[in-house]
Design a protein around this motif. Structure first.
Motif, PDB file in Angstrom:
ATOM      1  N   MET A 138      -3.681   0.628  -6.898  1.00 48.46           N
ATOM      2  CA  MET A 138      -2.801   1.589  -7.730  1.00 48.46           C
ATOM      3  C   MET A 138      -1.789   2.006  -7.001  1.00 48.46           C
ATOM      4  SD  MET A 138      -4.443   1.953 -10.268  1.00 48.46           S
ATOM      5  CE  MET A 138      -3.522   3.099 -11.144  1.00 48.46           C
ATOM      6  N   ASP A 156      -3.040  -2.946  -2.489  1.00 49.93           N
ATOM      7  CA  ASP A 156      -3.772  -1.778  -2.996  1.00 49.93           C
ATOM      8  C   ASP A 156      -3.632  -1.847  -4.594  1.00 49.93           C
ATOM      9  OD1 ASP A 156      -4.872   0.651  -3.207  1.00 49.93           O
ATOM     10  OD2 ASP A 156      -2.931   1.601  -3.348  1.00 49.93           O
ATOM     11  N   GLU A 164       0.759  -1.274  -0.146  1.00 51.23           N
ATOM     12  CA  GLU A 164       0.223  -0.013   0.017  1.00 51.23           C
ATOM     13  C   GLU A 164       0.791   1.170  -0.024  1.00 51.23           C
ATOM     14  OE1 GLU A 164      -2.510   2.516  -0.166  1.00 51.23           O
ATOM     15  OE2 GLU A 164      -3.588   0.900   0.610  1.00 51.23           O
ATOM     16  N   ASP A 165       0.568   2.366  -1.005  1.00 52.63           N
ATOM     17  CA  ASP A 165       1.617   3.453  -1.024  1.00 52.63           C
ATOM     18  C   ASP A 165       1.139   4.356  -0.105  1.00 52.63           C
ATOM     19  OD1 ASP A 165      -0.662   3.449  -2.829  1.00 52.63           O
ATOM     20  OD2 ASP A 165       0.505   5.013  -3.991  1.00 52.63           O
ATOM     21  N   GLU A 166      -0.304   4.378   0.309  1.00 50.42           N
ATOM     22  CA  GLU A 166      -0.718   5.806   1.265  1.00 50.42           C
ATOM     23  C   GLU A 166      -0.451   5.023   2.655  1.00 50.42           C
ATOM     24  OE1 GLU A 166      -4.817   7.168   0.275  1.00 50.42           O
ATOM     25  OE2 GLU A 166      -4.487   5.569  -1.409  1.00 50.42           O
ATOM     26  N   LYS A 177     -12.347   1.484  -0.277  1.00 45.78           N
ATOM     27  CA  LYS A 177     -11.669   2.555   0.442  1.00 45.78           C
ATOM     28  C   LYS A 177     -12.810   3.429   0.433  1.00 45.78           C
ATOM     29  CE  LYS A 177      -6.918   2.076  -0.433  1.00 45.78           C
ATOM     30  NZ  LYS A 177      -5.976   3.045  -1.252  1.00 45.78           N
TER      31      LYS A 177
END
Ligand code: CA
Length: 229
Positions: free
Chosen positions: A54, A52, A8-10, A101
């Protein structure tokens, strides 16, 4: 303890997921980059993946596809858009579940628990048909890819497991490092025969009582290794 990998990049979302899963007793690792995460997912053993969609590097679609080529481990995909879920289903990537989300952390935990329980049952129900190698105190379950030493389960990376299993299946046969490298690592792998030495060392640390006088994997000086029976 079950191990979960979150890709997950967030960072805030990844940390939130991690906090809640850890509170529920899971061991959690996070990767923020898709490509780094994919490599870890393939190299290391986790009990569940949360992806995730993206991501920088490799996206969640591709990661899921690559994991499914090698593993049956449950995959939960997280998406910001409901439309993406139809797309994931349509692609037939083999994800086990989808969540959009924003979601409530307790819902995420409930789903992770449900998938892990189902997966454990699946492994358990196949146990009778599993292909098992037992040599003295060492037990290798080739189907479930699990290893026990004197009754205690040890964790192996994918390549460590492959190398140990290959040697144990060919007892008393001396293999050179070059032979082992070409058997276990595919052609596009970065590395050389030193990789073999490093993996043998790590395997010995897990299975041998004394790494200086190994009872399983013997070094044949100037040649390579053999599994003693
Ligand atoms: Ca993202």
């Amino acid at each position: 303890m079950s191990k979960v990998l979150i890709i997950e990049d967030e960072v805030a979302i990844a940390d939130l997921e991690k906090d809640y899963l850890e509170l529920s007793g899971f061991e959690v690792e996070i990767e923020n980059d898709g490509t780094v995460g994919l490599n870890r997912a393939l190299e290391e053993d986790f009990d569940m993946y949360i992806l995730d969609l993206m991501l920088p590097g490799t996206d969640g679609f591709e990661i899921c596809k690559k994991i499914r080529e090698k593993k049956n481990t449950p995959v939960l995909m997280v998406s910001a858009k409901k439309d993406d879920i139809d797309k994931i289903r349509g692609l037939g990537l083999g994800a086990d579940d989808y969540i959009t989300k924003p979601f409530s952390p307790s819902e995420l935990v409930a789903r992770v628990k449900a998938h892990l329980a189902r997966y454990e049952r699946l492994i358990g129900s196949n146990a009778a048909e599993n292909d098992i190698i037992e040599i003295r105190g060492l037990k290798i379950d080739k189907t479930a890819r699990r290893v026990w030493v004197n009754g205690e389960e040890k964790q192996f990376t994918t390549k460590e497991f492959d190398l140990l299993t290959f040697l144990a299946q060919n007892p008393n046969h001396v293999f050179t490092k070059e032979e082992l490298f070409s058997k276990i690592w595919d052609m596009e792998s970065v590395g050389d025969i030193a990789t073999v030495t490093v993996h043998i060392k790590k395997i010995r640390e897990k299975i041998e009582l004394s790494t200086s006088s190994p009872q399983y994997i013997e070094t044949i000086w100037g040649v390579g290794y053999r599994f003693k029976v």
